[in-house]
Design an enzyme around this catalytic site. Structure first.
Site, PDB file in Angstrom:
ATOM      1  NE  ARG A   1      -2.002  -1.356   3.504  1.00 24.89           N
ATOM      2  CZ  ARG A   1      -2.233  -1.013   4.763  1.00 24.89           C
ATOM      3  NH1 ARG A   1      -3.322  -0.335   5.076  1.00 24.89           N
ATOM      4  NH2 ARG A   1      -1.408  -1.348   5.716  1.00 24.89           N
TER       5      ARG A   1
ATOM      6  CG  ASN B   1      -3.803  -4.476   3.196  1.00 31.00           C
ATOM      7  OD1 ASN B   1      -3.241  -4.441   2.111  1.00 31.00           O
ATOM      8  ND2 ASN B   1      -3.151  -4.402   4.333  1.00 31.00           N
TER       9      ASN B   1
END
Length: 92
Positions: A21, A39
């Protein structure tokens, strides 16, 4: 002249717990894209990117590699609605 495009992508493989990320946020900002990344409970990473079509293509190609430590097995993409301005990491 490049056109604007918005894409939603689901990234499969070993993509959680490897900084995916944060890497995605950095790459997207470097390419001048807006969007978000998060996520998902199933172990994938979901992202939305909006910007120039050439930058979107470069981002999707980068997502297929990911950061060191990631092992991407698939990137499923589809056109999507434009996200908010800026690029954000979403937390559940």
């Amino acid at each position: 002249m490049s056109r604007t495009r918005t894409v939603e992508a689901i990234i499969h493989g070993r993509v959680q717990g490897v900084g995916y990320r944060f890497w995605t946020k950095g790459e997207a900002e470097r390419l001048g894209l807006s969007g978000h990344v998060r996520n998902r409970p199933d172990g994938t990473v979901a992202a939305a990117f909006s910007g120039e079509a050439d930058a979107i293509a470069a981002m999707l190609a980068a997502c297929r590699q990911g950061p060191p430590g990631a092992r991407v097995t698939d990137v499923v993409e589809r056109d999507g609605p434009a996200p908010a301005a800026g690029f954000h990491i979403l937390h559940d």
